[in-house]
Structures are given as structure tokens and as C-alpha cells.
Design an enzyme around this catalytic site. Structure first.
Site, PDB file in Angstrom:
ATOM      1  N   HIS A 174      -1.819   7.685   1.157  1.00 43.81           N
ATOM      2  CA  HIS A 174      -2.126   7.625   2.585  1.00 43.81           C
ATOM      3  C   HIS A 174      -3.162   8.696   2.970  1.00 43.81           C
ATOM      4  O   HIS A 174      -3.098   9.288   4.041  1.00 43.81           O
ATOM      5  CB  HIS A 174      -0.831   7.805   3.397  1.00 43.81           C
ATOM      6  CG  HIS A 174      -0.779   6.974   4.657  1.00 43.81           C
ATOM      7  ND1 HIS A 174      -0.300   5.702   4.688  1.00 43.81           N
ATOM      8  CD2 HIS A 174      -1.161   7.238   5.925  1.00 43.81           C
ATOM      9  CE1 HIS A 174      -0.381   5.223   5.924  1.00 43.81           C
ATOM     10  NE2 HIS A 174      -0.908   6.148   6.695  1.00 43.81           N
TER      11      HIS A 174
ATOM     12  N   ASP B 172      -7.037   4.048  -3.263  1.00 41.99           N
ATOM     13  CA  ASP B 172      -7.821   4.787  -2.269  1.00 41.99           C
ATOM     14  C   ASP B 172      -7.460   6.263  -2.317  1.00 41.99           C
ATOM     15  O   ASP B 172      -6.562   6.692  -3.036  1.00 41.99           O
ATOM     16  CB  ASP B 172      -7.670   4.183  -0.854  1.00 41.99           C
ATOM     17  CG  ASP B 172      -6.338   4.524  -0.169  1.00 41.99           C
ATOM     18  OD1 ASP B 172      -5.564   5.366  -0.653  1.00 41.99           O
ATOM     19  OD2 ASP B 172      -6.090   3.931   0.897  1.00 41.99           O
TER      20      ASP B 172
ATOM     21  N   ARG C 109      -1.559  12.002   3.826  1.00 44.17           N
ATOM     22  CA  ARG C 109      -0.964  12.139   5.160  1.00 44.17           C
ATOM     23  C   ARG C 109       0.536  11.855   5.181  1.00 44.17           C
ATOM     24  O   ARG C 109       1.170  11.943   6.228  1.00 44.17           O
ATOM     25  CB  ARG C 109      -1.681  11.166   6.121  1.00 44.17           C
ATOM     26  CG  ARG C 109      -3.104  11.594   6.399  1.00 44.17           C
ATOM     27  CD  ARG C 109      -3.913  10.487   7.025  1.00 44.17           C
ATOM     28  NE  ARG C 109      -3.584  10.187   8.414  1.00 44.17           N
ATOM     29  CZ  ARG C 109      -3.979  10.890   9.452  1.00 44.17           C
ATOM     30  NH1 ARG C 109      -4.723  11.951   9.274  1.00 44.17           N
ATOM     31  NH2 ARG C 109      -3.653  10.535  10.684  1.00 44.17           N
TER      32      ARG C 109
ATOM     33  N   GLY D 112      -9.956   9.849  -1.152  1.00 43.44           N
ATOM     34  CA  GLY D 112     -11.034  10.748  -1.576  1.00 43.44           C
ATOM     35  C   GLY D 112     -12.289  10.054  -2.069  1.00 43.44           C
ATOM     36  O   GLY D 112     -13.183  10.722  -2.576  1.00 43.44           O
ATOM     37  N   VAL D 113     -12.374   8.743  -1.910  1.00 40.35           N
ATOM     38  CA  VAL D 113     -13.585   8.028  -2.361  1.00 40.35           C
ATOM     39  C   VAL D 113     -14.695   8.287  -1.340  1.00 40.35           C
ATOM     40  O   VAL D 113     -14.567   7.934  -0.166  1.00 40.35           O
ATOM     41  CB  VAL D 113     -13.306   6.506  -2.492  1.00 40.35           C
ATOM     42  CG1 VAL D 113     -14.588   5.752  -2.832  1.00 40.35           C
ATOM     43  CG2 VAL D 113     -12.241   6.264  -3.550  1.00 40.35           C
ATOM     44  N   ARG D 114     -15.750   8.934  -1.786  1.00 39.67           N
ATOM     45  CA  ARG D 114     -16.807   9.357  -0.865  1.00 39.67           C
ATOM     46  C   ARG D 114     -18.187   8.808  -1.222  1.00 39.67           C
ATOM     47  O   ARG D 114     -19.128   8.966  -0.451  1.00 39.67           O
ATOM     48  CB  ARG D 114     -16.896  10.903  -0.838  1.00 39.67           C
ATOM     49  CG  ARG D 114     -15.604  11.607  -0.450  1.00 39.67           C
ATOM     50  CD  ARG D 114     -15.303  11.422   1.039  1.00 39.67           C
ATOM     51  NE  ARG D 114     -14.043  12.015   1.449  1.00 39.67           N
ATOM     52  CZ  ARG D 114     -12.906  11.319   1.606  1.00 39.67           C
ATOM     53  NH1 ARG D 114     -12.868  10.025   1.391  1.00 39.67           N
ATOM     54  NH2 ARG D 114     -11.797  11.924   2.012  1.00 39.67           N
TER      55      ARG D 114
ATOM     56  N   LYS E 295       0.846  -1.210   0.000  1.00 37.37           N
ATOM     57  CA  LYS E 295       0.000   0.000   0.000  1.00 37.37           C
ATOM     58  C   LYS E 295       0.874   1.251   0.000  1.00 37.37           C
ATOM     59  O   LYS E 295       1.818   1.339   0.781  1.00 37.37           O
ATOM     60  CB  LYS E 295      -0.893  -0.041   1.249  1.00 37.37           C
ATOM     61  CG  LYS E 295      -1.786   1.178   1.441  1.00 37.37           C
ATOM     62  CD  LYS E 295      -2.776   0.938   2.580  1.00 37.37           C
ATOM     63  CE  LYS E 295      -3.671   2.141   2.805  1.00 37.37           C
ATOM     64  NZ  LYS E 295      -3.071   3.182   3.610  1.00 37.37           N
TER      65      LYS E 295
ATOM     66  N   GLY F 171     -11.317   5.476   3.733  1.00 31.68           N
ATOM     67  CA  GLY F 171     -10.730   5.825   5.024  1.00 31.68           C
ATOM     68  C   GLY F 171     -11.650   6.672   5.881  1.00 31.68           C
ATOM     69  O   GLY F 171     -12.472   6.143   6.643  1.00 31.68           O
ATOM     70  N   ARG F 172     -11.576   7.980   5.721  1.00 32.48           N
ATOM     71  CA  ARG F 172     -12.299   8.882   6.633  1.00 32.48           C
ATOM     72  C   ARG F 172     -13.807   8.631   6.707  1.00 32.48           C
ATOM     73  O   ARG F 172     -14.379   8.707   7.802  1.00 32.48           O
ATOM     74  CB  ARG F 172     -11.976  10.332   6.278  1.00 32.48           C
ATOM     75  CG  ARG F 172     -10.488  10.660   6.554  1.00 32.48           C
ATOM     76  CD  ARG F 172     -10.118  12.031   6.062  1.00 32.48           C
ATOM     77  NE  ARG F 172      -8.714  12.350   6.264  1.00 32.48           N
ATOM     78  CZ  ARG F 172      -7.747  12.090   5.359  1.00 32.48           C
ATOM     79  NH1 ARG F 172      -8.024  11.480   4.229  1.00 32.48           N
ATOM     80  NH2 ARG F 172      -6.491  12.441   5.629  1.00 32.48           N
TER      81      ARG F 172
HETATM   82  C1  LIG Z   1      -6.929   8.814  11.085  1.00 30.29           C
HETATM   83  C2  LIG Z   1      -6.285   7.983  10.036  1.00 30.29           C
HETATM   84  C3  LIG Z   1      -5.502   6.893  10.405  1.00 30.29           C
HETATM   85  C4  LIG Z   1      -4.881   6.105   9.437  1.00 30.29           C
HETATM   86  N1  LIG Z   1      -4.114   5.022   9.822  1.00 30.29           N
HETATM   87  C5  LIG Z   1      -3.516   4.256   8.869  1.00 30.29           C
HETATM   88  C6  LIG Z   1      -2.746   3.097   9.220  1.00 30.29           C
HETATM   89  O1  LIG Z   1      -2.567   2.752  10.380  1.00 30.29           O
HETATM   90  N2  LIG Z   1      -2.185   2.382   8.202  1.00 30.29           N
HETATM   91  C7  LIG Z   1      -2.359   2.711   6.882  1.00 30.29           C
HETATM   92  O2  LIG Z   1      -1.833   2.029   5.994  1.00 30.29           O
HETATM   93  N3  LIG Z   1      -3.072   3.791   6.522  1.00 30.29           N
HETATM   94  C8  LIG Z   1      -3.665   4.564   7.477  1.00 30.29           C
HETATM   95  N4  LIG Z   1      -4.422   5.647   7.097  1.00 30.29           N
HETATM   96  C9  LIG Z   1      -4.610   5.925   5.646  1.00 30.29           C
HETATM   97  C10 LIG Z   1      -5.828   5.153   5.125  1.00 30.29           C
HETATM   98  O3  LIG Z   1      -5.615   3.773   5.167  1.00 30.29           O
HETATM   99  C11 LIG Z   1      -6.186   5.513   3.679  1.00 30.29           C
HETATM  100  O4  LIG Z   1      -5.058   5.340   2.840  1.00 30.29           O
HETATM  101  C12 LIG Z   1      -6.719   6.929   3.504  1.00 30.29           C
HETATM  102  O5  LIG Z   1      -7.452   7.330   4.639  1.00 30.29           O
HETATM  103  C13 LIG Z   1      -7.605   7.007   2.256  1.00 30.29           C
HETATM  104  O6  LIG Z   1      -8.077   8.293   2.038  1.00 30.29           O
HETATM  105  P1  LIG Z   1      -9.537   8.804   2.489  1.00 30.29           P
HETATM  106  O7  LIG Z   1      -9.477   9.000   3.978  1.00 30.29           O
HETATM  107  O8  LIG Z   1      -9.686  10.078   1.741  1.00 30.29           O
HETATM  108  O9  LIG Z   1     -10.539   7.753   2.090  1.00 30.29           O
HETATM  109  C14 LIG Z   1      -5.043   6.435   8.060  1.00 30.29           C
HETATM  110  C15 LIG Z   1      -5.864   7.519   7.699  1.00 30.29           C
HETATM  111  C16 LIG Z   1      -6.479   8.284   8.658  1.00 30.29           C
HETATM  112  C17 LIG Z   1      -7.357   9.429   8.226  1.00 30.29           C
END
Ligand SMILES: Cc1cc2nc3c(=O)[nH]c(=O)nc-3n(C[C@H](O)[C@H](O)[C@H](O)COP(=O)(O)O)c2cc1C
Length: 338
Positions: free
Chosen positions: A238, A268, A241, A270-272, A214, A291-292
Site C-alpha cells: 500500500h 507496486d 501506508r 516505489g516505481v518511479r 491487492k 501511485g504517488r
Molecule cells: C494518497 C494515497 C491514496 C491511496 N488510496 C488508495 C486506495 O484508495 N486504495 C488502494 O488500494 N490503495 C491506495 N493507495 C495505495 C496505492 O494504490 C499504491 O499501492 C501505492 O501508492 C504504490 O506506491 P507508490 O506511491 O510508491 O507508487 C493510496 C496511496 C496514496 C499515496
């Protein structure tokens, strides 16, 4: 429970860590990391949203499709829709302590399973990893633990535990290889050489699991991942992030899909909505991770909330398929693009 109540409860529980905005686009929470936001300017979080907004689908209404099929198989796992819950860890420092780590992991894992799909679980601290794995053990291994790219033996120790939990797929979020807090910790993370990645994949296969990498955003990394034997990659930044200077995932996805030969490509960022899912499939992803939206659903409505979110996405996806003349998600592809 209705969506309004769910969102209100999520707002209260997350105590300001998430504003539960009408459209989750990274503006209100920019730079809040730890927290729910994108890193620094949140440019790459916003890029995920704008890249997907730029994609348009071709509307087709003169066809024979009546009951679009959303069920599919991803890495040998039968899923009711091509949507998985992304790994999401750190309820204490990211999600305003809305639920204890262990409870949140249980909520997403169970919620996804009742909707007929699967949740990944996260890593970062030993507590976060342990809680995720415990939740996955409680559902006979029906989850995909995603381990950080720890240097040295730490990765392999966790990998063994994932195998013992009965999982069929394990992941590594390689895009956290430079996260300062982790890099400075007693257990540093690092990028991987081809030799290191091949050794990780080999060990994973020897334990009987499939390997999902990933955090791939370039054709070069995608090809290297395939050569090293990865079974799947997740085109991901991510959720904006890890690095603010990278493109939105929907912009990076087509070139990667064009170059990869056999490996499964997921995406992944921004998929809403169901329409966003269909856009990612049209760009070549086999399935997406969310994710969110899953954090908000889980915090606001626990297992029922996650299930509600996934059912709504499934309905919206089917609606989009009817409007584009797509009979099955297996047939989705570039011909759906306008
Ligand atoms: C609060 C938070 C915690 C996350 N923790 C992890 C994690 O532990 N491992 C990981 O691979 N990605 C982590 N992610 C990233 C998500 O797996 C994912 O890639 C991302 O949220 C997708 O975007 P979206 O939030 O716009 O859907 C985290 C994201 C958020 C917002």
C-alpha cells in the site's frame, strides 16, 4: 506543458501535503497519514525504494532489438505499456484538496485511457468510491475499482455496482484490513478467511468480472489467493501506508512469482521510472501500478499530466529494453537481472 511547470502547479495545488521532492522516497512526508506519506516511521515506504535500488539489470548491446514492444495484455485488457495507475483516493484528507475527488478520479481515468492504459480507482469513504465509479462509468467501464475489505454486505453491494458500471476487473485492497479509522467506523473492515475470499471471488466471477487481490506480500497469501480462485494479485504494501514492519515489494516479489502457478502477478511500490518498471518485470511481475507519481502528475497537469507521465515512462522503458536486449515486455524475466 513541461514537467517543471507541472511539478510547480502540483506543489501549489497540494498546499504542503506533498513537497513534490526531486526523488519521491518517503523521507520528507514520513508519518503523514492522512497525507501522502508512509505510516509512522515510513520504513516500509522507504523499503520499497531501497529494495528497487538494489536490483540491477544486465546491460546487453550486441543484439538485434531495434524497436522494443511495450504493449501487453493484462487480465484480458490490451495495454500500451505494462503500467496501470494505482487506486488513489482521498483528495481532501490526503492530497491537500488539490482537486475535488470527482475531478481527480476523472483526471486519472481519462489520462490513463488516452495513454492507452487503465486506472484503478479507490475506496475508503462512500464519496471516494462513488467518485471513482462515476469516472469509470464515464469511460464505459474502462477502469478497475478497488473496494476495501468491508465486513458483511457492504463489499457485495459495491461489487454489484462495479459490475453494473461495465467493468471487466474489480479489486480488493486486503492490506487495509486493520486500518484503525476504518475498523472503528460504522462499516468495519477485516481480514478474510479462505471461505470468505472464495465466496467473494465466486460472486465476482458469477457477475462476469475478474478478481484482483491487492496487498499480498507473502508466499502463503499468494498461494491462498490462487487456491481461492483470484485471477491476479498485486504484490503491494500500500505504498508503505498499511504497516511499517514489512519488506519492500521488490524484495518480496521473486519468491511469490516462483511459487504461484497460473495467477497473474502485478506489483507496486516505489516505481518511479521506466527502469523501475523493467526491474519489476525482470523480478517476475506482469505489470506494475504507480501511485504517488500519478498524483503529482494529475494534480499538476490534469489529464495531460497523467498522459505525459505515462508517455515518459514508456519512452524510458523502451530505452531500458534497448539497453538490455529485451524485444518485448512479454519476454522480460530474470535473465535481465545482473
Ligand atoms: C494518497 C494515497 C491514496 C491511496 N488510496 C488508495 C486506495 O484508495 N486504495 C488502494 O488500494 N490503495 C491506495 N493507495 C495505495 C496505492 O494504490 C499504491 O499501492 C501505492 O501508492 C504504490 O506506491 P507508490 O506511491 O510508491 O507508487 C493510496 C496511496 C496514496 C499515496
Amino acid at each position: 506543458m513541461d514537467m517543471k511547470t507541472l511539478r510547480q502547479q502540483a506543489r501549489e495545488r497540494m498546499n504542503g501535503a506533498c513537497r513534490v521532492c526531486p526523488h519521491c522516497d518517503g523521507r520528507a512526508c514520513a508519518g503523514e497519514l492522512p497525507g501522502m506519506g508512509g505510516i509512522r516511521t515510513a520504513a516500509s515506504f522507504r523499503a520499497n525504494i531501497t529494495a528497487l535500488e538494489k536490483v540491477c539489470l544486465r546491460m546487453r548491446l550486441i543484439h538485434e532489438v531495434r524497436a522494443p514492444e511495450t504493449a501487453c495484455e493484462v487480465l484480458g485488457l490490451p495495454l500500451s505499456l505494462p503500467v496501470l495507475i494505482a487506486p488513489l483516493a482521498g483528495t481532501t484528507f490526503n492530497m491537500g484538496k488539490g482537486l475535488p475527488e470527482e475531478r481527480f478520479a476523472q483526471v486519472v481515468t481519462e489520462g490513463a485511457r488516452s495513454a492507452g492504459t487503465i486506472a484503478c480507482t479507490g475506496d475508503g469513504t462512500p464519496e471516494a468510491f462513488d467518485c471513482g465509479l462515476k469516472a469509470v462509468e464515464a469511460v464505459e467501464g474502462w477502469g478497475i475499482p478497488v473496494i476495501k475489505p468491508w465486513a458483511g454486505d457492504v463489499f457485495f453491494e459495491r461489487l454489484e455496482r462495479v459490475a453494473q458500471a461495465g467493468c471487466r476487473v474489480v479489486g480488493m485492497d486486503i492490506d487495509t484490513a486493520a486500518i484503525t479509522a476504518l475498523a472503528k467506523s460504522k462499516r468495519p473492515v477485516s481480514p478474510k478467511s479462505r471461505a470468505e475470499l472464495s465466496a467473494i471471488v465466486e460472486k465476482t466471477h458469477a457477475l462476469g468480472l475478474k478478481f484482483m487481490l491487492k496487498g499480498v506480500l507473502s508466499v502463503e497469501d499468494a498461494l491462498a489467493a490462487e487456491e481461492c480462485g483470484c485471477d491476479a494479485i498485486v504484490v503491494s504494501n500500500h505504498g508503505g501506508r498499511a504497516f511499517e514492519a514489512v519488506p519492500g515489494t521488490a524484495a518480496a516479489l521473486p519468491a511469490i512469482v516462483r511459487n504461484v502457478k497460473e495467477m497473474t502477478v502485478l506489483a507496486d511500490g516505489g516505481v518511479r521510472s521506466g527502469a523501475d518498471v523493467l526491474k519489476m518485470l525482470a523480478l517476475g511481475a506482469r505489470a506494475v501500478l504507480i501511485g504517488r507519481p500519478a498524483i503529482i502528475a494529475g494534480m499538476g497537469g490534469e489529464e495531460e499530466g497523467v498522459q505525459m507521465l505515462l508517455s515518459r515512462m514508456q519512452r524510458q522503458l523502451a530505452e531500458g529494453m534497448l539497453l538490455t536486449g529485451c524485444a518485448s515486455v512479454r519476454e522480460a524475466g530474470p535473465h535481465l537481472l545482473a
